[in-house]
Design an enzyme around this catalytic site. Sequence first.
Site, short mmCIF file in Angstrom:
data_model
loop_
_atom_site.label_atom_id
_atom_site.label_comp_id
_atom_site.label_asym_id
_atom_site.label_seq_id
_atom_site.Cartn_x
_atom_site.Cartn_y
_atom_site.Cartn_z
N SER A 15 14.20 5.97 -10.20
CA SER A 15 13.05 7.16 -10.87
C SER A 15 11.91 7.38 -10.17
O SER A 15 11.89 8.44 -10.18
CB SER A 15 12.74 6.38 -12.50
OG SER A 15 12.05 5.42 -12.17
N ARG A 64 17.94 -10.42 6.72
CA ARG A 64 16.79 -9.54 7.49
C ARG A 64 16.97 -7.99 8.47
O ARG A 64 17.04 -7.39 8.52
CB ARG A 64 15.46 -9.60 6.98
CG ARG A 64 15.21 -10.05 5.55
CD ARG A 64 13.97 -10.67 5.27
NE ARG A 64 13.70 -11.98 3.92
CZ ARG A 64 13.91 -12.94 4.11
NH1 ARG A 64 12.38 -12.64 4.63
NH2 ARG A 64 13.30 -13.12 2.67
N ASN A 106 4.03 1.13 -0.53
CA ASN A 106 5.05 0.74 -1.54
C ASN A 106 4.09 0.92 -2.49
O ASN A 106 2.92 1.08 -3.30
CB ASN A 106 5.21 -0.64 -1.14
CG ASN A 106 5.90 -1.88 -3.03
OD1 ASN A 106 7.35 -0.93 -3.09
ND2 ASN A 106 5.54 -2.75 -3.16
N HIS A 108 4.24 -0.10 -7.26
CA HIS A 108 4.63 -2.21 -7.92
C HIS A 108 3.68 -1.98 -9.30
O HIS A 108 2.42 -0.89 -9.57
CB HIS A 108 3.37 -3.43 -7.14
CG HIS A 108 3.39 -4.43 -7.65
ND1 HIS A 108 4.63 -4.77 -7.72
CD2 HIS A 108 2.67 -4.66 -8.78
CE1 HIS A 108 4.49 -5.77 -8.52
NE2 HIS A 108 3.70 -6.16 -8.81
N VAL A 143 4.38 -10.43 0.36
CA VAL A 143 5.09 -10.15 -0.71
C VAL A 143 3.84 -8.55 -1.98
O VAL A 143 2.89 -9.47 -1.86
CB VAL A 143 5.92 -10.56 -1.55
CG1 VAL A 143 6.32 -9.59 -2.86
CG2 VAL A 143 6.94 -10.58 -0.59
N ASP A 144 3.94 -7.43 -1.38
CA ASP A 144 3.29 -6.83 -2.81
C ASP A 144 0.89 -6.74 -2.23
O ASP A 144 0.56 -7.60 -3.20
CB ASP A 144 2.66 -7.28 -4.23
CG ASP A 144 4.43 -6.87 -4.55
OD1 ASP A 144 4.90 -5.53 -4.16
OD2 ASP A 144 5.04 -7.66 -5.67
C1 GRF Z 1 9.35 0.52 -10.70
O1 GRF Z 1 8.81 -0.09 -11.03
C2 GRF Z 1 8.96 0.05 -8.91
O2 GRF Z 1 7.11 0.29 -8.89
C3 GRF Z 1 8.41 -1.84 -8.62
O3 GRF Z 1 10.64 -1.20 -9.32
C4 GRF Z 1 10.88 -0.51 -10.17
C5 GRF Z 1 11.38 0.39 -9.59
O4 GRF Z 1 11.68 1.64 -10.61
N1 GRF Z 1 8.26 -1.56 -7.30
P1 GRF Z 1 12.75 3.07 -9.91
O5 GRF Z 1 14.21 2.31 -9.69
O6 GRF Z 1 11.80 3.75 -9.06
O7 GRF Z 1 13.62 3.17 -11.42
#
Ligand code: GRF
Length: 220
Positions: A15, A64, A106, A108, A143-144
């Site tokens: 999405s 990886r 990214n 999050h 990560v993150d």
């Molecule tokens: C989102 O909540 C994003 O923040 C996280 O994974 C989810 C991905 O959702 N990293 P989509 O595939 O973009 O709908």
Amino acid sequence: MSRLKIGVFISGRGSNLQALIDAAADPAYPAEIAMVISNRPEAPGLERAARAGIARRVIAEPSRPGFAAAADAALRQAGVGLVALAGYMRILDGGFVAAWRDRLVNIHPSLLPAFPGLHAQRQALEAGVRFSGCTVHFVREAVDTGPIIAQAAVPVRGDDDEDRLSSRILQAEHRLYPFAVRLFAEGRLRVTGNRVAVSGAAAPEEAMLNPLDALASPPD
Ligand code: GRF
């Protein structure tokens, strides 16, 4: 106008990819999606890319370094200048993260550094915070982590469950990611240490970069 080419990595629903596709449908948007890469052949997001006529690559490579080498070659061949992770659910090879440093972002679903890792929305509910939200950041190896570009705050309601909170945060994600990519594509981001300066944003405006109201009308 030549637009910045971006490569989007997905593993699932896509999405956020769709939000970027929709933003880039406006010819005035300064970036276009050159390629979508998925590590899973069944990722529904691939269908979104197909509908938009965007080149797709499935790299179902378990190692990886193997994934990184194939992805790197495809991205370079496509002339990609920014890689956007959008629900890409694997940890990236350290060499790839280093090679794409400050050109790899990214999204999050929390206000980092709170609640990194999986189930960020569940973590927020369990912690009892009144606000959560989402963060777009440059990627570093842990990560993150990495310098924060933009955040949007979202209220947590008393009767929220994980699904309700996740969908409210997701709506904010769909506004925040195109906004952050636009700032990058306009060359307005400078990374110093762990901080990102946004040029062309004066003090009061800079403070307004994060709340959702400001996202509705990003600066021209
Ligand atoms: C989102 O909540 C994003 O923040 C996280 O994974 C989810 C991905 O959702 N990293 P989509 O595939 O973009 O709908």
